[in-house]
Design a protein around this motif. Structure first.
Motif, PDB file in Angstrom:
ATOM      1  N   ASP A   1       0.825  -1.204   0.000  1.00 48.33           N
ATOM      2  CA  ASP A   1       0.000   0.000   0.000  1.00 48.33           C
ATOM      3  C   ASP A   1       0.865   1.261   0.000  1.00 48.33           C
ATOM      4  O   ASP A   1       0.520   2.267  -0.624  1.00 48.33           O
ATOM      5  CB  ASP A   1      -0.945   0.001   1.204  1.00 48.33           C
ATOM      6  CG  ASP A   1      -2.052  -1.039   1.065  1.00 48.33           C
ATOM      7  OD1 ASP A   1      -2.306  -1.497  -0.056  1.00 48.33           O
ATOM      8  OD2 ASP A   1      -2.660  -1.388   2.092  1.00 48.33           O
ATOM      9  N   SER A   2       2.019   1.222   0.677  1.00 54.51           N
ATOM     10  CA  SER A   2       2.936   2.365   0.683  1.00 54.51           C
ATOM     11  C   SER A   2       3.449   2.660  -0.713  1.00 54.51           C
ATOM     12  O   SER A   2       3.530   3.816  -1.129  1.00 54.51           O
ATOM     13  CB  SER A   2       4.118   2.091   1.617  1.00 54.51           C
ATOM     14  OG  SER A   2       3.695   1.938   2.939  1.00 54.51           O
ATOM     15  N   LEU A   3       3.797   1.605  -1.454  1.00 54.34           N
ATOM     16  CA  LEU A   3       4.271   1.796  -2.832  1.00 54.34           C
ATOM     17  C   LEU A   3       3.174   2.360  -3.727  1.00 54.34           C
ATOM     18  O   LEU A   3       3.433   3.214  -4.573  1.00 54.34           O
ATOM     19  CB  LEU A   3       4.794   0.471  -3.399  1.00 54.34           C
ATOM     20  CG  LEU A   3       6.128  -0.004  -2.824  1.00 54.34           C
ATOM     21  CD1 LEU A   3       6.437  -1.425  -3.278  1.00 54.34           C
ATOM     22  CD2 LEU A   3       7.251   0.941  -3.232  1.00 54.34           C
ATOM     23  N   LEU A   4       1.941   1.899  -3.542  1.00 58.09           N
ATOM     24  CA  LEU A   4       0.823   2.445  -4.328  1.00 58.09           C
ATOM     25  C   LEU A   4       0.637   3.929  -4.043  1.00 58.09           C
ATOM     26  O   LEU A   4       0.457   4.732  -4.961  1.00 58.09           O
ATOM     27  CB  LEU A   4      -0.474   1.701  -4.006  1.00 58.09           C
ATOM     28  CG  LEU A   4      -0.636   0.327  -4.629  1.00 58.09           C
ATOM     29  CD1 LEU A   4      -1.838  -0.390  -4.031  1.00 58.09           C
ATOM     30  CD2 LEU A   4      -0.787   0.450  -6.138  1.00 58.09           C
ATOM     31  N   MET A   5       0.668   4.302  -2.774  1.00 58.14           N
ATOM     32  CA  MET A   5       0.460   5.709  -2.410  1.00 58.14           C
ATOM     33  C   MET A   5       1.563   6.599  -2.962  1.00 58.14           C
ATOM     34  O   MET A   5       1.278   7.677  -3.481  1.00 58.14           O
ATOM     35  CB  MET A   5       0.409   5.855  -0.891  1.00 58.14           C
ATOM     36  CG  MET A   5      -0.839   5.333  -0.269  1.00 58.14           C
ATOM     37  SD  MET A   5      -0.756   5.628   1.513  1.00 58.14           S
ATOM     38  CE  MET A   5      -2.106   4.633   2.066  1.00 58.14           C
ATOM     39  N   THR A   6       2.810   6.174  -2.844  1.00 58.51           N
ATOM     40  CA  THR A   6       3.914   7.016  -3.299  1.00 58.51           C
ATOM     41  C   THR A   6       4.033   7.057  -4.813  1.00 58.51           C
ATOM     42  O   THR A   6       4.684   7.945  -5.351  1.00 58.51           O
ATOM     43  CB  THR A   6       5.253   6.558  -2.673  1.00 58.51           C
ATOM     44  OG1 THR A   6       5.479   5.190  -2.999  1.00 58.51           O
ATOM     45  CG2 THR A   6       5.247   6.743  -1.176  1.00 58.51           C
ATOM     46  N   SER A   7       3.402   6.123  -5.518  1.00 56.29           N
ATOM     47  CA  SER A   7       3.472   6.123  -6.982  1.00 56.29           C
ATOM     48  C   SER A   7       2.457   7.076  -7.611  1.00 56.29           C
ATOM     49  O   SER A   7       2.506   7.311  -8.811  1.00 56.29           O
ATOM     50  CB  SER A   7       3.254   4.716  -7.524  1.00 56.29           C
ATOM     51  OG  SER A   7       1.905   4.318  -7.348  1.00 56.29           O
ATOM     52  N   MET A   8       1.546   7.617  -6.827  1.00 57.09           N
ATOM     53  CA  MET A   8       0.512   8.491  -7.383  1.00 57.09           C
ATOM     54  C   MET A   8       1.099   9.853  -7.740  1.00 57.09           C
ATOM     55  O   MET A   8       1.821  10.453  -6.968  1.00 57.09           O
ATOM     56  CB  MET A   8      -0.627   8.660  -6.382  1.00 57.09           C
ATOM     57  CG  MET A   8      -1.363   7.381  -6.126  1.00 57.09           C
ATOM     58  SD  MET A   8      -2.727   7.630  -5.001  1.00 57.09           S
ATOM     59  CE  MET A   8      -3.088   5.955  -4.557  1.00 57.09           C
ATOM     60  N   LYS A   9       0.771  10.317  -8.922  1.00 57.27           N
ATOM     61  CA  LYS A   9       1.245  11.607  -9.420  1.00 57.27           C
ATOM     62  C   LYS A   9       0.150  12.652  -9.251  1.00 57.27           C
ATOM     63  O   LYS A   9      -1.030  12.341  -9.218  1.00 57.27           O
ATOM     64  CB  LYS A   9       1.610  11.502 -10.904  1.00 57.27           C
ATOM     65  CG  LYS A   9       2.565  10.386 -11.227  1.00 57.27           C
ATOM     66  CD  LYS A   9       3.950  10.713 -10.744  1.00 57.27           C
ATOM     67  CE  LYS A   9       4.932   9.650 -11.183  1.00 57.27           C
ATOM     68  NZ  LYS A   9       5.606   9.006 -10.109  1.00 57.27           N
ATOM     69  N   SER A  10       0.554  13.913  -9.185  1.00 58.92           N
ATOM     70  CA  SER A  10      -0.416  14.982  -8.947  1.00 58.92           C
ATOM     71  C   SER A  10      -1.471  15.058 -10.049  1.00 58.92           C
ATOM     72  O   SER A  10      -2.612  15.400  -9.786  1.00 58.92           O
ATOM     73  CB  SER A  10       0.283  16.326  -8.799  1.00 58.92           C
ATOM     74  OG  SER A  10       0.954  16.680  -9.983  1.00 58.92           O
ATOM     75  N   GLU A  11      -1.116  14.700 -11.290  1.00 59.93           N
ATOM     76  CA  GLU A  11      -2.111  14.785 -12.366  1.00 59.93           C
ATOM     77  C   GLU A  11      -3.179  13.705 -12.254  1.00 59.93           C
ATOM     78  O   GLU A  11      -4.215  13.787 -12.897  1.00 59.93           O
ATOM     79  CB  GLU A  11      -1.447  14.751 -13.745  1.00 59.93           C
ATOM     80  CG  GLU A  11      -0.660  13.502 -14.052  1.00 59.93           C
ATOM     81  CD  GLU A  11       0.799  13.559 -13.620  1.00 59.93           C
ATOM     82  OE1 GLU A  11       1.518  12.602 -13.928  1.00 59.93           O
ATOM     83  OE2 GLU A  11       1.221  14.534 -12.983  1.00 59.93           O
ATOM     84  N   GLU A  12      -2.958  12.693 -11.401  1.00 61.76           N
ATOM     85  CA  GLU A  12      -3.965  11.655 -11.216  1.00 61.76           C
ATOM     86  C   GLU A  12      -5.088  12.131 -10.294  1.00 61.76           C
ATOM     87  O   GLU A  12      -6.173  11.584 -10.311  1.00 61.76           O
ATOM     88  CB  GLU A  12      -3.326  10.393 -10.621  1.00 61.76           C
ATOM     89  CG  GLU A  12      -2.364   9.700 -11.565  1.00 61.76           C
ATOM     90  CD  GLU A  12      -1.793   8.449 -10.952  1.00 61.76           C
ATOM     91  OE1 GLU A  12      -2.406   7.379 -11.122  1.00 61.76           O
ATOM     92  OE2 GLU A  12      -0.745   8.543 -10.294  1.00 61.76           O
ATOM     93  N   PHE A  13      -4.799  13.129  -9.460  1.00 56.81           N
ATOM     94  CA  PHE A  13      -5.800  13.682  -8.560  1.00 56.81           C
ATOM     95  C   PHE A  13      -6.566  14.766  -9.308  1.00 56.81           C
ATOM     96  O   PHE A  13      -5.963  15.570 -10.004  1.00 56.81           O
ATOM     97  CB  PHE A  13      -5.146  14.322  -7.332  1.00 56.81           C
ATOM     98  CG  PHE A  13      -4.415  13.354  -6.456  1.00 56.81           C
ATOM     99  CD1 PHE A  13      -5.100  12.625  -5.506  1.00 56.81           C
ATOM    100  CD2 PHE A  13      -3.058  13.180  -6.578  1.00 56.81           C
ATOM    101  CE1 PHE A  13      -4.438  11.738  -4.682  1.00 56.81           C
ATOM    102  CE2 PHE A  13      -2.377  12.296  -5.760  1.00 56.81           C
ATOM    103  CZ  PHE A  13      -3.066  11.570  -4.816  1.00 56.81           C
ATOM    104  N   SER A  14      -7.864  14.782  -9.168  1.00 57.04           N
ATOM    105  CA  SER A  14      -8.612  15.848  -9.820  1.00 57.04           C
ATOM    106  C   SER A  14      -9.925  16.089  -9.093  1.00 57.04           C
ATOM    107  O   SER A  14     -10.377  15.252  -8.330  1.00 57.04           O
ATOM    108  CB  SER A  14      -8.899  15.504 -11.285  1.00 57.04           C
ATOM    109  OG  SER A  14      -9.800  14.427 -11.362  1.00 57.04           O
ATOM    110  N   PHE A  15     -10.485  17.252  -9.320  1.00 60.01           N
ATOM    111  CA  PHE A  15     -11.807  17.547  -8.798  1.00 60.01           C
ATOM    112  C   PHE A  15     -12.484  18.530  -9.727  1.00 60.01           C
ATOM    113  O   PHE A  15     -11.852  19.227 -10.501  1.00 60.01           O
ATOM    114  CB  PHE A  15     -11.737  18.108  -7.370  1.00 60.01           C
ATOM    115  CG  PHE A  15     -11.477  19.585  -7.306  1.00 60.01           C
ATOM    116  CD1 PHE A  15     -12.519  20.473  -7.156  1.00 60.01           C
ATOM    117  CD2 PHE A  15     -10.195  20.084  -7.398  1.00 60.01           C
ATOM    118  CE1 PHE A  15     -12.285  21.833  -7.098  1.00 60.01           C
ATOM    119  CE2 PHE A  15      -9.951  21.436  -7.339  1.00 60.01           C
ATOM    120  CZ  PHE A  15     -10.998  22.311  -7.190  1.00 60.01           C
TER     121      PHE A  15
END
Length: 150
Positions: free
Chosen positions: A37-51
């Motif tokens: 789960d730590s690797l999944l969280m740290t692999s997320m890039k800012s462009e993947e987050f959106s609203f």
């Protein structure tokens, strides 16, 4: 909720309005989060987050939804349900602060949304849902954000 509070300290907003998750794998593992789960969280890039703010309707409604429409991406859905709930609850802090500032009803709505997010996302991940709504109905108010969590 405790995990969500800890994780919320690792989300930052840059000058362009992009949200970044800044924790590293070792920090997350010290919190008791698995290496997977730590690797999944740290692999997320800012462009993947959106609203996006939902369009406000011109007609008056007696009860309106105030909250978040959460779209759960493949990374958060592949996490342990409890960890995914904590991660999502930490992430949505920025959005709930916008709701809290929207009016006198906002602080109560923001508190309810924050409290409900962890459990709702954990339930959604456990039951293999891709979307979950977290919010409250408030008379004559309609304010909702659609949030994508990778």
């Amino acid at each position: 909720m405790e995990l969500a509070e800890k994780l919320s300290n690792y989300f930052e907003l840059d000058k362009d309005g992009n949200i970044h998750f800044t924790a590293d794998k070792e920090t997350l593992m010290e919190m008791g989060i698995s290496e997977h789960d730590s690797l999944l969280m740290t692999s997320m890039k800012s462009e993947e987050f959106s609203f996006e703010e939902n369009e406000k309707k011109g007609d008056m409604q007696t009860l309106g939804f105030v909250g978040l429409h959460l779209k759960l991406g493949p990374k958060v859905r592949s996490m342990n349900a409890i960890v995914a709930g904590g991660f999502a609850a930490g992430y949505i802090g920025w959005y709930t602060s916008r709701i809290a500032a929207a009016g006198p009803w906002g602080a109560g709505a923001a508190a309810a949304i924050t409290a409900g997010t962890s459990g709702a996302v954990a339930w959604a991940v456990k039951n293999k849902y891709k979307k979950v709504d977290v919010g409250v109905n408030i008379m004559f108010v309609n304010l909702a954000y659609t949030v994508k969590i990778p």
